[in-house]
Design a protein around this motif. Structure first.
Motif, mmCIF file in Angstrom:
data_model
loop_
_atom_site.group_PDB
_atom_site.id
_atom_site.type_symbol
_atom_site.label_atom_id
_atom_site.label_comp_id
_atom_site.label_asym_id
_atom_site.label_seq_id
_atom_site.Cartn_x
_atom_site.Cartn_y
_atom_site.Cartn_z
ATOM 1 N N PHE A 100 -45.585 -2.472 -57.890
ATOM 2 C CA PHE A 100 -46.081 -3.248 -56.765
ATOM 3 C C PHE A 100 -46.228 -4.692 -57.238
ATOM 4 N N GLY A 101 -45.082 -5.348 -57.391
ATOM 5 C CA GLY A 101 -45.065 -6.701 -57.935
ATOM 6 C C GLY A 101 -45.658 -6.692 -59.331
ATOM 7 N N ASP A 102 -46.435 -7.724 -59.643
ATOM 8 C CA ASP A 102 -47.097 -7.752 -60.948
ATOM 9 C C ASP A 102 -48.539 -7.264 -60.845
ATOM 10 N N GLY A 103 -48.893 -6.665 -59.685
ATOM 11 C CA GLY A 103 -50.273 -6.240 -59.475
ATOM 12 C C GLY A 103 -50.547 -4.770 -59.633
ATOM 13 N N GLY A 104 -49.511 -3.942 -59.757
ATOM 14 C CA GLY A 104 -49.778 -2.521 -59.879
ATOM 15 C C GLY A 104 -48.542 -1.731 -60.235
ATOM 16 N N PRO A 110 -50.962 11.202 -58.649
ATOM 17 C CA PRO A 110 -50.441 9.927 -59.130
ATOM 18 C C PRO A 110 -51.575 9.047 -59.635
ATOM 19 N N ILE A 111 -51.272 8.275 -60.668
ATOM 20 C CA ILE A 111 -52.232 7.338 -61.234
ATOM 21 C C ILE A 111 -51.704 5.937 -60.977
ATOM 22 N N TYR A 112 -52.535 5.120 -60.354
ATOM 23 C CA TYR A 112 -52.164 3.746 -60.054
ATOM 24 C C TYR A 112 -52.938 2.819 -60.979
ATOM 25 N N LEU A 113 -52.213 2.056 -61.768
ATOM 26 C CA LEU A 113 -52.824 1.025 -62.587
ATOM 27 C C LEU A 113 -52.829 -0.252 -61.767
ATOM 28 N N LEU A 114 -54.002 -0.841 -61.613
ATOM 29 C CA LEU A 114 -54.160 -2.026 -60.786
ATOM 30 C C LEU A 114 -54.633 -3.183 -61.654
ATOM 31 N N ARG A 115 -53.839 -4.235 -61.702
ATOM 32 C CA ARG A 115 -54.198 -5.391 -62.524
ATOM 33 C C ARG A 115 -55.298 -6.173 -61.821
ATOM 34 N N ASN A 116 -56.432 -6.274 -62.491
ATOM 35 C CA ASN A 116 -57.575 -7.054 -62.024
ATOM 36 C C ASN A 116 -58.194 -7.722 -63.240
ATOM 37 N N ALA A 117 -58.268 -9.016 -63.218
ATOM 38 C CA ALA A 117 -58.772 -9.768 -64.365
ATOM 39 C C ALA A 117 -60.248 -9.499 -64.611
ATOM 40 N N ALA A 118 -60.631 -9.553 -65.878
ATOM 41 C CA ALA A 118 -62.051 -9.462 -66.232
ATOM 42 C C ALA A 118 -62.786 -10.597 -65.524
ATOM 43 N N GLY A 119 -63.995 -10.290 -65.077
ATOM 44 C CA GLY A 119 -64.815 -11.289 -64.414
ATOM 45 C C GLY A 119 -64.614 -11.384 -62.919
ATOM 46 N N THR A 120 -63.595 -10.699 -62.368
ATOM 47 C CA THR A 120 -63.383 -10.738 -60.925
ATOM 48 C C THR A 120 -64.363 -9.791 -60.235
#
Length: 132
Positions: A31-35, A44-54
């Motif tokens: 899912f683009g660079d976000g997942g 299914p396991i979805y890895l979701l990019r979320n920056a520390a501190g958000t």
């Protein structure tokens, strides 16, 4: 009901590599660079990019240091020792010794993103050994 597992991570490529090596999961969709969707488990396991501190839940902020949560993932394996070796080679940290129980054995781990995991090996009838 259809269960989806979502795991927040700060570094998507690193997390994908860790989970692929540790648990044999494979990327199915991006899912683009976000997942990324990983397959190879019962859900299914979805890895979701979320920056520390958000922003996270409520007033909290994401923190990827090792943390306690009432939800963790158990990975049932046929042979615990080789699975543990594979997981630690992939970057997970063993937090406890292997503990034996009436239903089998368990070891607790932490991934590089602060999440807790357990490896379980059932013996005999598994959890049915302790049901009444």
């Amino acid at each position: 009901m259809h269960l989806l597992i979502n795991i927040d991570v700060p570094d998507l490529p690193a997390a994908e590599a860790v989970y692929a090596q540790a648990f044999g999961l494979t990327a199915a969709r991006r899912f683009g660079d976000g997942g990324v969707e990983l397959l190879g488990a019962q859900a299914p396991i979805y890895l979701l990019r979320n920056a520390a501190g958000t922003p996270a839940a409520g007033d909290s902020r994401r923190d990827y240091a090792r943390h306690w949560t009432p939800v963790h993932l158990d990975v049932v394996v046929d042979h615990l020792e080789p699975a543990l070796e594979r997981a630690t080679r992939a970057g997970l940290v063993q937090e406890t010794d292997i503990r034996e129980a009436d239903w089998g054995c368990i070891v607790r781990l932490a991934d590089p993103f602060g999440h807790g995991w357990c490896l379980l090996q059932f013996t005999g009838r598994g959890y049915d050994e302790i049901t009444t």
